[in-house]
Design an enzyme around this catalytic site. Structure first.
Site, PDB file in Angstrom:
ATOM      1  N   HIS A  63       1.065  -1.363   0.378  1.00  0.00           N
ATOM      2  CA  HIS A  63       0.131   0.698   0.153  1.00  0.00           C
ATOM      3  C   HIS A  63       0.856   0.710   0.554  1.00  0.00           C
ATOM      4  CE1 HIS A  63       1.001  -0.985   4.643  1.00  0.00           C
ATOM      5  NE2 HIS A  63      -0.069  -0.214   4.900  1.00  0.00           N
ATOM      6  N   HIS A  65       1.448   3.954   1.821  1.00  0.00           N
ATOM      7  CA  HIS A  65       1.480   4.900   3.259  1.00  0.00           C
ATOM      8  C   HIS A  65       2.980   5.221   3.234  1.00  0.00           C
ATOM      9  CE1 HIS A  65      -2.122   3.232   5.635  1.00  0.00           C
ATOM     10  NE2 HIS A  65      -2.352   4.633   4.172  1.00  0.00           N
ATOM     11  N   ASP A  67       5.835   4.971   5.157  1.00  0.00           N
ATOM     12  CA  ASP A  67       6.473   3.856   5.194  1.00  0.00           C
ATOM     13  C   ASP A  67       6.584   2.777   4.831  1.00  0.00           C
ATOM     14  OD1 ASP A  67       3.983   3.460   6.177  1.00  0.00           O
ATOM     15  OD2 ASP A  67       5.043   1.784   8.029  1.00  0.00           O
ATOM     16  N   HIS A  68       6.268   2.233   3.612  1.00  0.00           N
ATOM     17  CA  HIS A  68       6.287   1.710   2.514  1.00  0.00           C
ATOM     18  C   HIS A  68       6.142   1.138   1.126  1.00  0.00           C
ATOM     19  CE1 HIS A  68       4.518  -2.154   4.970  1.00  0.00           C
ATOM     20  NE2 HIS A  68       4.166  -0.631   5.915  1.00  0.00           N
TER      21      HIS A  68
END
Length: 255
Positions: A63, A65, A67-68
């Protein structure tokens, strides 16, 4: 089972645990990389050291976000690897890389664009932030959708996985037990919120303090966004109604 290793991004915190897991799957002549993580020079260097010159077949992202996703294109470019995520991938799409088939599972709830990735022959699922290795995952308003989140947990349970590789914390060998735990936690939270509103109407902020107690400001904000996501489901289910900023049991509007 396919060999799986990880590199943990240097972004520990209250929402990320020890840091974001970047998973590397050995697919024979190539590797598959899942969730390259935040755009961080030291994490990029750590990934390259772990790869040790191996060919990257494809980069998958659970996804968007921060941090990804952010490192994905920067990491993939010199490897001439494709970056695939929702909506390029949708539920049931199969990615073939090296000697592995990876099936995309559309699992919204934590975010609207969330995918999990299944290795069907191994009974392994890379769960992103749908399920973590420790604690519970945030389902925060307005992006988070509790009804969709519960459906996504049921989707995973129907596959009867053996092991989960989460976006944060350690792998989960008792996959079915963890899925059941997450479903039970979310339903217990819903019941707790409904019971609290039935004890007395309240605003989202006020109900958050009543349900969660004392938290520091940052965690309180996340708690309120989670509670708001639950309130939306309870309103959609016809169990609560809104009267201005107040939430009330159905039948008490204007009382």
């Amino acid at each position: 089972m396919a060999a799986v290793t990880r590199v943990v991004a240097p972004n520990p915190g209250p929402y990320t645990g020890p840091g974001t897991n970047t998973w590397i799957l050995d697919a024979g002549p190539v590797v598959i990389v899942i969730d390259p993580g935040p755009d961080d020079d030291s994490h990029l260097a750590a990934l390259e050291r772990r790869l040790a010159g191996k060919t990257v077949g494809v980069v998958l992202v659970t996804h968007s976000h921060p941090d990804h996703l952010p490192l994905a294109e920067r990491f993939a470019r010199p490897h001439e690897a494709s970056v695939l995520r929702y909506p390029q991938l949708d539920d049931g799409d199969v990615v073939r890389a090296g000697n592995l088939n990876v099936t995309a599972l559309y699992t919204p709830g934590h975010s609207a664009d969330h995918l999990a990735f299944l290795l069907p022959d191994d009974g392994a699922i890379f769960t992103g932030d749908l399920i973590l290795g420790h604690g519970s995952s945030m389902v925060t308003y307005p992006e988070g959708d509790v009804a969709a989140y519960l459906r996504s947990l049921d989707r995973l349970a129907s596959l009867e996985p053996r092991i989960l590789f989460p976006g944060h914390w350690d792998p989960v060998p008792d996959a079915m037990g963890k899925i059941a735990e997450y479903r039970r936690h979310r339903l217990e939270r819903e019941a707790q919120i409904l019971a609290e509103v039935r004890r007395g109407e309240g605003s989202a902020a006020g109900l958050t303090r009543r349900v969660y107690g004392d938290l520091d400001d940052k965690l309180m904000l996340a708690a309120e966004m989670t509670l708001r996501a639950h309130l939306k489901k309870l309103v959609d289910d016809g169990l609560l109604c809104e009267d201005g900023e107040l939430f009330k049991p159905v039948g008490n509007l204007g009382a």
